[in-house]
Design a protein around this motif. Structure first.
Motif, mmCIF file in Angstrom:
data_model
loop_
_atom_site.group_PDB
_atom_site.id
_atom_site.type_symbol
_atom_site.label_atom_id
_atom_site.label_comp_id
_atom_site.label_asym_id
_atom_site.label_seq_id
_atom_site.Cartn_x
_atom_site.Cartn_y
_atom_site.Cartn_z
ATOM 1 N N SER A 18 0.857 -1.273 -0.190
ATOM 2 C CA SER A 18 -0.070 -0.091 -0.059
ATOM 3 C C SER A 18 0.958 1.484 0.002
ATOM 4 N N VAL A 19 2.077 1.158 0.536
ATOM 5 C CA VAL A 19 2.993 2.305 0.577
ATOM 6 C C VAL A 19 3.527 2.317 -0.902
ATOM 7 N N LEU A 20 4.023 1.404 -1.384
ATOM 8 C CA LEU A 20 4.874 1.397 -2.506
ATOM 9 C C LEU A 20 4.077 1.780 -3.747
ATOM 10 N N VAL A 21 2.930 1.528 -3.778
ATOM 11 C CA VAL A 21 2.149 1.471 -4.896
ATOM 12 C C VAL A 21 1.682 3.225 -5.089
ATOM 13 N N THR A 22 1.864 4.121 -3.727
ATOM 14 C CA THR A 22 1.716 5.392 -3.894
ATOM 15 C C THR A 22 2.846 6.006 -4.856
ATOM 16 N N HIS A 23 3.873 5.472 -5.074
ATOM 17 C CA HIS A 23 4.843 6.026 -5.839
ATOM 18 C C HIS A 23 4.573 6.160 -7.305
ATOM 19 N N ALA A 24 4.813 7.163 -7.882
ATOM 20 C CA ALA A 24 4.399 7.418 -9.186
ATOM 21 C C ALA A 24 4.852 6.655 -10.346
ATOM 22 N N SER A 25 5.804 5.877 -9.988
ATOM 23 C CA SER A 25 6.595 4.863 -10.767
ATOM 24 C C SER A 25 5.723 3.500 -10.932
ATOM 25 N N VAL A 26 5.147 3.272 -9.980
ATOM 26 C CA VAL A 26 4.665 1.794 -9.443
ATOM 27 C C VAL A 26 3.297 1.650 -10.034
ATOM 28 N N LEU A 68 15.926 4.353 -8.420
ATOM 29 C CA LEU A 68 14.850 4.108 -8.096
ATOM 30 C C LEU A 68 14.465 3.144 -7.024
ATOM 31 N N ALA A 69 15.223 1.963 -6.949
ATOM 32 C CA ALA A 69 15.057 0.943 -5.904
ATOM 33 C C ALA A 69 15.441 1.665 -4.579
ATOM 34 N N SER A 70 16.177 2.376 -4.480
ATOM 35 C CA SER A 70 16.801 3.169 -3.165
ATOM 36 C C SER A 70 15.497 4.228 -2.836
ATOM 37 N N GLU A 71 14.953 4.793 -3.875
ATOM 38 C CA GLU A 71 13.865 5.579 -3.723
ATOM 39 C C GLU A 71 12.639 4.933 -3.109
ATOM 40 N N LEU A 72 12.272 3.713 -3.790
ATOM 41 C CA LEU A 72 11.335 3.149 -3.074
ATOM 42 C C LEU A 72 11.370 2.349 -1.662
ATOM 43 N N GLN A 73 12.805 1.935 -1.430
ATOM 44 C CA GLN A 73 13.081 1.427 0.110
ATOM 45 C C GLN A 73 13.007 2.698 1.051
ATOM 46 N N ALA A 74 13.481 3.854 0.636
ATOM 47 C CA ALA A 74 13.283 4.761 1.580
ATOM 48 C C ALA A 74 11.875 5.243 1.561
ATOM 49 N N LEU A 75 11.129 5.197 0.938
ATOM 50 C CA LEU A 75 9.403 5.249 0.861
ATOM 51 C C LEU A 75 8.818 4.710 1.976
ATOM 52 N N VAL A 76 9.163 3.227 1.977
ATOM 53 C CA VAL A 76 8.596 2.525 3.130
ATOM 54 C C VAL A 76 9.201 2.693 3.983
ATOM 55 N N ARG A 77 10.567 2.990 4.416
ATOM 56 C CA ARG A 77 11.094 3.257 6.023
ATOM 57 C C ARG A 77 10.479 4.813 6.165
ATOM 58 N N ASP A 78 10.276 5.678 5.397
ATOM 59 C CA ASP A 78 10.010 6.719 5.807
ATOM 60 C C ASP A 78 8.416 6.757 5.957
ATOM 61 N N GLU A 79 7.650 6.133 5.074
ATOM 62 C CA GLU A 79 6.081 6.236 5.209
ATOM 63 C C GLU A 79 5.374 5.128 6.213
ATOM 64 N N TYR A 80 6.204 3.882 6.344
ATOM 65 C CA TYR A 80 5.501 2.993 6.997
ATOM 66 C C TYR A 80 6.513 2.521 8.478
ATOM 67 N N SER A 81 7.637 1.671 8.024
ATOM 68 C CA SER A 81 8.207 1.448 9.313
ATOM 69 C C SER A 81 9.693 1.013 8.753
ATOM 70 N N LYS A 82 10.667 1.230 9.572
ATOM 71 C CA LYS A 82 12.012 0.841 9.167
ATOM 72 C C LYS A 82 12.051 -0.468 9.191
ATOM 73 N N HIS A 83 11.509 -1.187 9.818
ATOM 74 C CA HIS A 83 11.613 -2.721 10.047
ATOM 75 C C HIS A 83 11.040 -3.407 8.825
ATOM 76 N N ALA A 84 10.036 -2.748 8.199
ATOM 77 C CA ALA A 84 9.444 -3.326 7.023
ATOM 78 C C ALA A 84 9.592 -3.195 5.654
ATOM 79 N N TYR A 85 10.996 -2.161 5.447
ATOM 80 C CA TYR A 85 11.475 -1.790 4.159
ATOM 81 C C TYR A 85 11.920 -2.954 3.263
#
Length: 521
Positions: free
Chosen positions: A435-443, A478-495
């Protein structure tokens, strides 16, 4: 008694409505052919049959009654008898509807086959059901011919023979507990299992159409799901037949722009489909002119971005509903005003009238005694698998889907029980990360799975498999950007520790992501 096909507009008690429907559909003298065809006005339109070029034809209940009676005579002469399991491999055409009602007149049991199946998937269902006869047409026959010990009937030959056949006058009485469909689970988490569907399940099906989809008499209704699978069979084909509501049936595969063309050409006001349809429409279709009264989604969890897409481009929000092959739809963000509640982000809604849901051992579950509309009693010839679906005392049906609920009765899906990711002591639901990753414009699409931690420390690590929208390039940045999105928007343990870019996600023919395939890669 109220006519269960149409309900009583003055009645506002959902529990009473469900009880009325259960009384009729569960009667000991119930006949599938009568409930699904004969009791309706013969001049009423059952289906608007739409061809790929958007030409259409109205198919009335009177036509369906006559043609199915004649085909029942031909099928009986071909050896089909009451109780026989008869797989049907046909596209969304007129002959499909006629063949099914004809089988039900005889008292035979329909075993649906999806036209995208190869021989192996067909053979599993044919052999598993003990079928002696398969109904198909020339476009699909080469898939069936290699299967031993079955008689293959070409539906076009049946139609031709029916032209001069005497109409059958003996409609089988199977009763509310009599089986009229045997569907098979999708195989997302293992070998497909046979699900016998009794006639009394029509009460549950009608409750979903009435309360959750809110299909009104003046709606132009279209459920785009394929009737080779549960959601399409139950709610695009069977329930409209049970309730006498007119439905669209498009004899073509899905494309985003053709879907928009049908929506606009026929003035669809009430639409249902899988999340993948809405995502494809968002990414690839010009939505100009589309205006819906109701939009519903089922099959996989609906991410919040699609709800917003509906508000912006469909004329209404998209509402998520939850169910399974074994039980039909049971929880939802219902549309009907008698039961509708405000949406909560990430929630799939509340229990449907006729059901009481709860959380048992972390799983979404149904209280058997407090769910009169529950119709599943077990898989065909699989007692061990059946036992897994119920608590030891039989009090609860267990969905094997983990989830949670709140004090207001809203339920949220977390994951298939065997899809839960166990990382460093945490239970991570793939849907939350997706649900977090799909908010990125690229996904465009994403699936998240757990893989063994290569360092052997965390148990499992999260990995993401991403399909990109046109114009984006899958690279390390882009992979790093998506990882950061989850860390920042959801949780560090779940990226996701690793992001894989793919052209397409592996899916079952019904559109469900096969996470077990991703875990093997």
């Amino acid at each position: 008694m109220n006519d269960p096909a149409h309900g009583d507009p003055a009645r506002e008690d959902p529990a009473r409505q469900v009880a009325d429907w259960l009384e009729v559909y569960g009667a000991s003298d119930a006949s599938a052919a009568n409930l699904l065809c004969d009791r309706h006005d013969p001049d009423s339109v059952a289906f608007t049959l739409v061809e790929p070029d958007l030409t259409s034809a109205a198919f009335t209940y009177g036509d369906l009654a006559d043609e199915s009676r004649r085909m029942a005579t031909v099928l009986a002469a071909s050896g089909v008898a009451a109780g026989d399991r008869v797989p049907v491999l046909l596209g969304k055409r007129r002959a499909l509807i006629v063949a099914l009602v004809a089988l039900w007149r005889i008292g035979a049991v329909h075993v649906p086959l999806f036209t995208a199946f190869a021989t192996g998937a067909i053979a599993l269902r044919v052999e598993g059901s003990g079928a002696r006869v398969v109904v198909t047409d020339a476009s699909q026959r080469e898939k069936v011919d290699p299967i031993d010990a079955v008689t293959v009937l070409d539906v076009d030959d049946l139609v031709a023979e029916s032209q001069t056949a005497e109409p059958s006058t003996d409609d089988a009485v199977v009763g509310g507990d009599g089986v009229f469909v045997q569907l098979y689970t999708s195989g997302t988490t293992g070998k497909p299992k046979g699900v016998p569907v009794p006639l009394r399940a029509l009460a549950s099906f009608q409750a979903y159409q009435h309360f959750s989809l809110d299909v009104a008499a003046d709606d132009v209704f279209w459920n785009a799901a394929d009737p080779g699978w549960a959601y399409g069979l139950y709610y695009a084909l069977i329930t409209p037949l049970a309730t006498g509501r007119t439905s669209l049936l498009l004899n073509a595969g899905f494309t985003p722009q053709s879907t928009v063309s049908v929506l606009n050409e026929f003035g669809v006001t009430n639409f249902a489909g899988a999340p993948t349809i809405y995502r494809s429409l968002r990414a690839h279709a010009d939505m100009t002119g589309v205006r819906l009264r109701r939009a519903s989604s089922a099959g996989e969890p609906l991410t919040p971005d699609i709800v917003d897409f509906g508000r912006a481009h469909l004329g209404c929000e998209v509402r998520d509903h939850y169910g399974q092959t074994e039980i039909g739809m049971v929880i939802g963000n219902h549309w009907n005003a008698d039961v509708a509640m405000p949406l909560k982000p990430g929630s799939m809604g509340q229990a449907m009238p006729g059901y009481t849901a709860g959380i048992v051992d972390g799983q979404i579950a149904l209280d058997v005694k407090a769910s009169p509309a529950l119709w599943f009693t077990g898989y065909d010839a699989a007692p061990e698998k059946t036992a897994e679906r119920f608590t030891g005392d039989g009090a609860w049906y267990l969905t094997a889907d983990t989830g949670k609920s709140d004090d207001e009765g809203y339920f949220s899906f977390t994951a298939r029980d065997d899809d839960v990711i166990l990382a460093a002591g945490y239970r991570i639901g793939p849907f939350d990360v997706e649900s977090v990753l799909v908010t990125h414009a690229s996904v465009a699409e994403v699936a998240v799975v757990g893989r063994p931690d290569p360092e052997g420390i965390r148990g499992e690590v999260v990995e993401a498999f991403v399909v990109l929208n046109t114009g984006f390039v899958g690279d390390d940045a882009l992979a790093s950007e998506l990882q950061a999105l989850v860390r920042d928007e959801y949780s560090k343990h779940a990226y996701p520790r690793t992001v894989h870019f793919m052209d397409a996600l592996p899916k079952t023919p019904s559109g469900k992501v096969q996470r077990f395939v991703l875990r093997r890669q």
